[in-house]
Write a protein that holds these residues in place. Structure first.
Motif, mmCIF file in Angstrom:
data_model
loop_
_atom_site.group_PDB
_atom_site.id
_atom_site.type_symbol
_atom_site.label_atom_id
_atom_site.label_comp_id
_atom_site.label_asym_id
_atom_site.label_seq_id
_atom_site.Cartn_x
_atom_site.Cartn_y
_atom_site.Cartn_z
ATOM 1 N N GLN A 140 0.842 -1.196 0.000
ATOM 2 C CA GLN A 140 0.000 0.000 0.000
ATOM 3 C C GLN A 140 0.881 1.252 0.000
ATOM 4 O O GLN A 140 1.921 1.285 0.655
ATOM 5 C CB GLN A 140 -0.901 0.007 1.241
ATOM 6 C CG GLN A 140 -1.764 -1.237 1.396
ATOM 7 C CD GLN A 140 -2.758 -1.397 0.263
ATOM 8 O OE1 GLN A 140 -3.434 -0.436 -0.119
ATOM 9 N NE2 GLN A 140 -2.852 -2.606 -0.286
ATOM 10 N N GLU A 141 0.443 2.267 -0.715
ATOM 11 C CA GLU A 141 1.235 3.494 -0.823
ATOM 12 C C GLU A 141 1.483 4.127 0.549
ATOM 13 O O GLU A 141 2.555 4.667 0.816
ATOM 14 C CB GLU A 141 0.527 4.499 -1.737
ATOM 15 C CG GLU A 141 0.587 4.151 -3.216
ATOM 16 C CD GLU A 141 2.000 4.205 -3.779
ATOM 17 O OE1 GLU A 141 2.837 4.935 -3.211
ATOM 18 O OE2 GLU A 141 2.268 3.512 -4.776
ATOM 19 N N GLU A 142 0.480 4.060 1.436
ATOM 20 C CA GLU A 142 0.638 4.702 2.743
ATOM 21 C C GLU A 142 1.693 4.018 3.605
ATOM 22 O O GLU A 142 2.182 4.602 4.577
ATOM 23 C CB GLU A 142 -0.698 4.747 3.496
ATOM 24 C CG GLU A 142 -1.377 3.412 3.653
ATOM 25 C CD GLU A 142 -2.430 3.164 2.586
ATOM 26 O OE1 GLU A 142 -3.469 2.557 2.922
ATOM 27 O OE2 GLU A 142 -2.212 3.579 1.428
ATOM 28 N N TRP A 143 2.071 2.778 3.265
ATOM 29 C CA TRP A 143 3.122 2.099 4.013
ATOM 30 C C TRP A 143 4.506 2.674 3.704
ATOM 31 O O TRP A 143 5.463 2.407 4.426
ATOM 32 C CB TRP A 143 3.139 0.604 3.687
ATOM 33 C CG TRP A 143 1.877 -0.118 4.041
ATOM 34 C CD1 TRP A 143 0.821 0.370 4.769
ATOM 35 C CD2 TRP A 143 1.527 -1.457 3.679
ATOM 36 N NE1 TRP A 143 -0.163 -0.580 4.878
ATOM 37 C CE2 TRP A 143 0.235 -1.714 4.220
ATOM 38 C CE3 TRP A 143 2.163 -2.464 2.960
ATOM 39 C CZ2 TRP A 143 -0.408 -2.935 4.055
ATOM 40 C CZ3 TRP A 143 1.523 -3.681 2.793
ATOM 41 C CH2 TRP A 143 0.252 -3.911 3.340
ATOM 42 N N LEU A 144 4.601 3.437 2.624
ATOM 43 C CA LEU A 144 5.890 3.971 2.182
ATOM 44 C C LEU A 144 6.106 5.419 2.602
ATOM 45 O O LEU A 144 7.112 6.029 2.245
ATOM 46 C CB LEU A 144 5.998 3.860 0.654
ATOM 47 C CG LEU A 144 5.814 2.449 0.074
ATOM 48 C CD1 LEU A 144 5.875 2.490 -1.448
ATOM 49 C CD2 LEU A 144 6.870 1.494 0.625
ATOM 50 N N VAL A 145 5.161 5.959 3.368
ATOM 51 C CA VAL A 145 5.271 7.341 3.826
ATOM 52 C C VAL A 145 6.254 7.423 4.992
ATOM 53 O O VAL A 145 6.336 6.512 5.819
ATOM 54 C CB VAL A 145 3.887 7.870 4.269
ATOM 55 C CG1 VAL A 145 3.998 9.276 4.851
ATOM 56 C CG2 VAL A 145 2.920 7.855 3.093
ATOM 57 N N GLU A 146 7.004 8.514 5.055
ATOM 58 C CA GLU A 146 7.926 8.726 6.171
ATOM 59 C C GLU A 146 7.174 8.558 7.489
ATOM 60 O O GLU A 146 6.101 9.119 7.688
ATOM 61 C CB GLU A 146 8.528 10.130 6.082
ATOM 62 C CG GLU A 146 9.548 10.428 7.155
ATOM 63 C CD GLU A 146 10.191 11.795 6.973
ATOM 64 O OE1 GLU A 146 9.736 12.743 7.637
ATOM 65 O OE2 GLU A 146 11.128 11.912 6.157
ATOM 66 N N ARG A 147 7.753 7.787 8.396
ATOM 67 C CA ARG A 147 7.054 7.460 9.645
ATOM 68 C C ARG A 147 7.050 8.645 10.606
ATOM 69 O O ARG A 147 8.085 9.244 10.878
ATOM 70 C CB ARG A 147 7.712 6.250 10.318
ATOM 71 C CG ARG A 147 6.896 5.690 11.491
ATOM 72 C CD ARG A 147 7.536 4.434 12.046
ATOM 73 N NE ARG A 147 8.783 4.722 12.739
ATOM 74 C CZ ARG A 147 8.862 5.066 14.015
ATOM 75 N NH1 ARG A 147 7.758 5.185 14.745
ATOM 76 N NH2 ARG A 147 10.029 5.298 14.574
#
Length: 381
Positions: free
Chosen positions: A341-348
């Motif tokens: 999922q794209e949101e898994w690749l967002v800076e934490r």
């Protein structure tokens, strides 16, 4: 459902500032520091390894002095241009030996967030229910020793399973509150889920770092896939890359998997060919794999021509199916039904780390405090 990711800007918090962690060092451990212009390695030269889950990985990685090798400027620039995505293999961090331990998880995840992953995306992966069934259908002895944990009377077994389930849910909640998506696919081991997602992450142009002591992940190592493993003796996470692997084994990771298929893997309950052909040892296997590159190439060659001495030739032709079964058991799958999922690749977002982990630590301390009801059990050890 993936964890929600907040885009609020903030400075990374260090959850370790107010926490004193127990140092797990061996008195017989000695260290050596190797320096080059581009990287530094502290390797364990001599150590009495523990029997914990980390021990099996140390036997293949720890205790190895790696030669000095630098990286070309081109490789460094190319690598730095790619963003990193971390996969956190949670299950091994929840245990000390065969016993569940919140303290182990607390210690290693704190170090991981504060010193390793920082604000890079992290995807946490758990073993699914009945995750070993597929491989056990191929090989009943696969990880058979792990079933001993549940070989208790029915009532006790149900209680243990419920306790393990509750502890897993608590850890999942902690990770989600730290903005880490949690993945658990029924019927699949975490290793296979990670292997599948690694392929998808690489296709997006990212680098991958797998946080785990599991030696099975070595077969995924490449220029863009690294491992970071918890070293108990050093009380820290340590990176292990393709350069380290080649320096240690002088072969590519695919050959390592082929060697394990021939020699077996006692930890995972996979018997080697030496149980059928005692004269077929590691030296013979290494020699043949060095020439042919992989198990499949070796078996295909042995089927049409002589590849070695008579005992080796007969073993490879007579027990080809046996070896291919080992490969199917030990090779990580890349076809699990899971999609990045794209949101898994967002800076934490790390803003919650300090408060969430501190609250988790305090709850563990409160749980471990002696009470009138359990004081006698503490005093009696």
């Amino acid at each position: 459902m993936p964890a929600s990711i907040s885009l609020m800007l903030c400075l990374p918090a260090n959850p370790l500032l107010s926490i004193s962690n127990t140092k797990l060092r061996s008195k017989t451990t000695k260290f050596i520091t190797l320096k080059t212009n581009t990287w530094k390695i502290r390797a364990v030269i001599e150590s009495s390894f523990s029997s914990s889950v980390f021990g099996s990985f140390h036997q293949t990685v720890g205790g190895q002095v790696l030669p000095e090798r630098g990286c070309s400027e081109k490789d460094i620039v190319k690598s730095k241009n790619k963003k990193r995505v971390f996969f956190l293999d949670v299950n091994p961090l929840r245990y000390v030996g065969s016993k569940p331990s919140f303290q182990s998880f607390r210690h290693w995840v704190s170090l991981f967030f504060s010193q390793v992953s920082l604000t890079d995306p992290v995807i946490a992966v758990f073993d699914g229910e009945k995750c070993n069934e597929r491989r056990r259908q191929l090989l009943p002895s696969y990880k058979a020793h792990r079933r001993k944990f549940f070989r208790q009377p029915t009532t006790s077994r149900k209680f243990v399973r419920s306790q393990v389930g509750r502890s897993q849910q608590l850890i999942m909640d902690v990770l989600r509150k730290c903005n880490v998506p949690v993945i658990k696919i029924e019927g699949n081991e975490a290793d296979d889920v990670v292997a599948t997602l690694v392929e998808q992450v690489l296709q997006r142009g990212y680098r991958v770092v797998i946080a785990s002591p599991d030696k099975d992940f070595k077969q995924l190592i490449s220029e863009n896939v690294q491992i970071v493993l918890p070293l108990v003796e050093l009380d820290r996470w340590s990176f292990y890359t393709l350069k380290h692997y080649v320096a240690q084994y002088n072969c590519d990771p695919h050959s390592d998997l082929s060697l394990r298929c021939i020699m077996g893997d006692e930890v995972d309950g996979v018997p080697g060919i030496q149980h059928l052909v005692p004269g077929f040892g590691r030296k013979t296997a290494l020699k043949l794999l060095k020439k042919h590159g992989s198990l499949e190439n070796l078996l295909n060659a042995a089927a049409v021509r002589t590849v070695g001495r008579q005992y080796a030739q007969e073993a490879l032709t007579k027990h080809a199916d046996y070896l291919r079964r080992n490969y199917e058991v030990l090779a990580l799958r890349r076809d699990v039904d899971v999609h990045l999922q794209e949101e898994w690749l967002v800076e934490r977002d790390t803003c919650n780390d300090s408060s969430v982990l501190s609250k988790f630590f305090r709850s563990l301390e409160d749980t471990n405090k002696p009470t009138p009801e359990n004081r006698s059990s503490f005093s009696n050890g």
